[in-house]
Design a protein around this motif. Structure first.
Motif, PDB file in Angstrom:
ATOM      1  N   TYR A  63       0.852  -1.182   0.000  1.00 18.20           N
ATOM      2  CA  TYR A  63       0.000   0.000   0.000  1.00 18.20           C
ATOM      3  C   TYR A  63       0.889   1.234   0.000  1.00 18.20           C
ATOM      4  N   ASP A  65       1.202   4.729   1.925  1.00 18.46           N
ATOM      5  CA  ASP A  65       0.617   5.337   3.125  1.00 18.46           C
ATOM      6  C   ASP A  65       0.268   6.804   2.854  1.00 18.46           C
ATOM      7  N   GLU A  66      -0.248   7.481   3.885  1.00 18.17           N
ATOM      8  CA  GLU A  66      -0.688   8.882   3.756  1.00 18.17           C
ATOM      9  C   GLU A  66       0.346   9.768   3.091  1.00 18.17           C
ATOM     10  N   LEU A 143      -2.562  -7.795  10.335  1.00 17.23           N
ATOM     11  CA  LEU A 143      -3.217  -6.717  11.075  1.00 17.23           C
ATOM     12  C   LEU A 143      -2.874  -6.808  12.558  1.00 17.23           C
TER      13      LEU A 143
ATOM     14  N   GLN B 141      -9.481  -4.106   4.212  1.00 14.79           N
ATOM     15  CA  GLN B 141      -9.833  -2.688   4.280  1.00 14.79           C
ATOM     16  C   GLN B 141      -9.350  -2.081   5.596  1.00 14.79           C
ATOM     17  N   ARG B 142      -9.515  -2.867   6.650  1.00 12.47           N
ATOM     18  CA  ARG B 142      -9.091  -2.430   7.991  1.00 12.47           C
ATOM     19  C   ARG B 142      -7.579  -2.217   8.023  1.00 12.47           C
ATOM     20  N   LEU B 143      -6.840  -3.164   7.417  1.00 12.89           N
ATOM     21  CA  LEU B 143      -5.379  -3.054   7.375  1.00 12.89           C
ATOM     22  C   LEU B 143      -4.965  -1.846   6.551  1.00 12.89           C
ATOM     23  N   TYR B 144      -5.615  -1.671   5.406  1.00 12.91           N
ATOM     24  CA  TYR B 144      -5.309  -0.529   4.537  1.00 12.91           C
ATOM     25  C   TYR B 144      -5.560   0.786   5.268  1.00 12.91           C
ATOM     26  N   THR B 146      -5.640   1.323   8.465  1.00 13.47           N
ATOM     27  CA  THR B 146      -4.679   1.481   9.563  1.00 13.47           C
ATOM     28  C   THR B 146      -3.370   2.045   9.037  1.00 13.47           C
ATOM     29  N   ILE B 147      -2.967   1.556   7.864  1.00 11.99           N
ATOM     30  CA  ILE B 147      -1.675   1.960   7.305  1.00 11.99           C
ATOM     31  C   ILE B 147      -1.767   3.285   6.557  1.00 11.99           C
ATOM     32  N   ALA B 148      -2.837   3.456   5.775  1.00  7.99           N
ATOM     33  CA  ALA B 148      -2.774   4.454   4.710  1.00  7.99           C
ATOM     34  C   ALA B 148      -3.726   5.631   4.811  1.00  7.99           C
ATOM     35  N   GLN B 149      -4.739   5.571   5.668  1.00  5.87           N
ATOM     36  CA  GLN B 149      -5.726   6.646   5.620  1.00  5.87           C
ATOM     37  C   GLN B 149      -5.638   7.577   6.817  1.00  5.87           C
ATOM     38  N   PRO B 150      -5.824   8.894   6.587  1.00  2.00           N
ATOM     39  CA  PRO B 150      -5.879   9.820   7.714  1.00  2.00           C
ATOM     40  C   PRO B 150      -7.168   9.603   8.512  1.00  2.00           C
ATOM     41  N   ARG B 154     -10.922   7.803   7.715  1.00  2.00           N
ATOM     42  CA  ARG B 154     -11.290   6.552   8.384  1.00  2.00           C
ATOM     43  C   ARG B 154     -12.649   6.720   9.059  1.00  2.00           C
TER      44      ARG B 154
END
Lengths: 195, 195
Positions: A63, A65-66, A143, B141-144, B146-150, B154
């Motif tokens: 992925y 990240d931000e 996770l 989706q949860r992992l993504y 956690t890693i990638a979204q502000p 979320r």
């Protein structure tokens, strides 16, 4: 003549039994693929059109990240399946990126072919259930590790699970998988050798 | 007489077709369960003996992080399945905890019953494949996230996906799901109402 079905057929045989007609249907839904080192099979935002079975080679899925940094999720090697399930199933843009770390040989199955396969040979429901179950266990573990495990333990489990990976994947990609800096990974490895 | 099969049978019908004998086998593998608010169905370290279908109620699944803090993973409500797949399948200690947030009514299926079901009614391979596929999509989706979204994004996705949850779950549990402090969650919510 060997068309390269032996590995993937062995995978099938571990899950289900087929008659001759069913084997033929199975072989007909598969498409052969090759990907060169550093080429992408999938990029974030694209639709995932295939699920891939790795005959030979090594890939990585990650992925962004931000901040646009790559965060490695898995390193699919021989006898693994890889794809973005959500994108493949619902034909929506992928969140995942998949890149080849080595020149790799693949079997590919499209969504249409997979649906046809389920219709004509329902036994494959079981195989793909077991396949997804293994994927779910992997992502669930990933996770859990991300949330709950200290880096040393994450590294130890990683080595147990993927003994061949440290020889095939550059250190900085392993560090990214573990969510630590390459420097901290070196430190853990040195400590591990002493202990 | 209604034995409470209507919701779970509707779930089955959305995935597969069964004849009368098969419906009987299905109903015979199910066990009825009740859990009181604040009771645990599963604790880290225990073997997960059942997969649970929520007829009525609301649960939460969570991991304990390195420091022993609870990190919420999912809030299973009506028509969801929940369990620790790895623990259930391989009969190894669970990493997950599952607690009831409301008095809840459940259907439960044990590993032995599930195996028997697959043997006698192979169509259930499909249903459980689809079920696991949905779980995998959720965990992925949860992992993504956690890693990638502000955090703001979320929260927005959380509200879209679980519109009823904010009314049923205390704020601090939602904050823990989102990986932020309750104070920061209040701030996001205030901003969201203005925007």
């Amino acid at each position: 003549m060997d068309y390269g079905f032996s590995e993937i057929d062995a995978y099938v045989k571990r899950c289900i039994s087929l008659n001759e007609d069913e084997w033929e249907i199975w072989h007909n839904v598969l498409e052969r693929g090759m990907v060169k080192r550093k080429e992408h099979l999938l990029r974030e935002g694209e639709i995932c059109r295939y699920e891939y079975y790795v005959i030979k080679g090594c890939l990585r899925s990650y992925y962004l990240d931000e901040k646009g940094n790559e965060v490695n999720i898995m390193f699919p090697v021989e006898d693994w399946w890889v794809g973005d399930l959500i994108s493949f199933t619902d034909q929506v843009p992928s969140q995942l990126n998949i890149e080849a770390m080595e020149d790799s040989e693949l079997w590919m199955i499209s969504r249409e072919h997979k649906e046809m396969l389920f219709e004509r040979v329902p036994a494959f429901e079981r195989m793909f259930r077991l396949m997804i179950q293994r994927s779910l266990a992997g992502v669930q573990q990933r996770l859990y590790a991300t949330i709950a495990q200290p880096a040393e333990l994450r590294y130890q489990h990683f080595i147990e699970k993927y003994p061949s990976i440290p020889l095939r994947i550059p250190q900085h990609h392993i560090a990214s998988y573990l969510g630590i800096t390459p420097e901290f990974l070196s430190k853990i490895r040195r400590k591990g050798r002493k202990g």
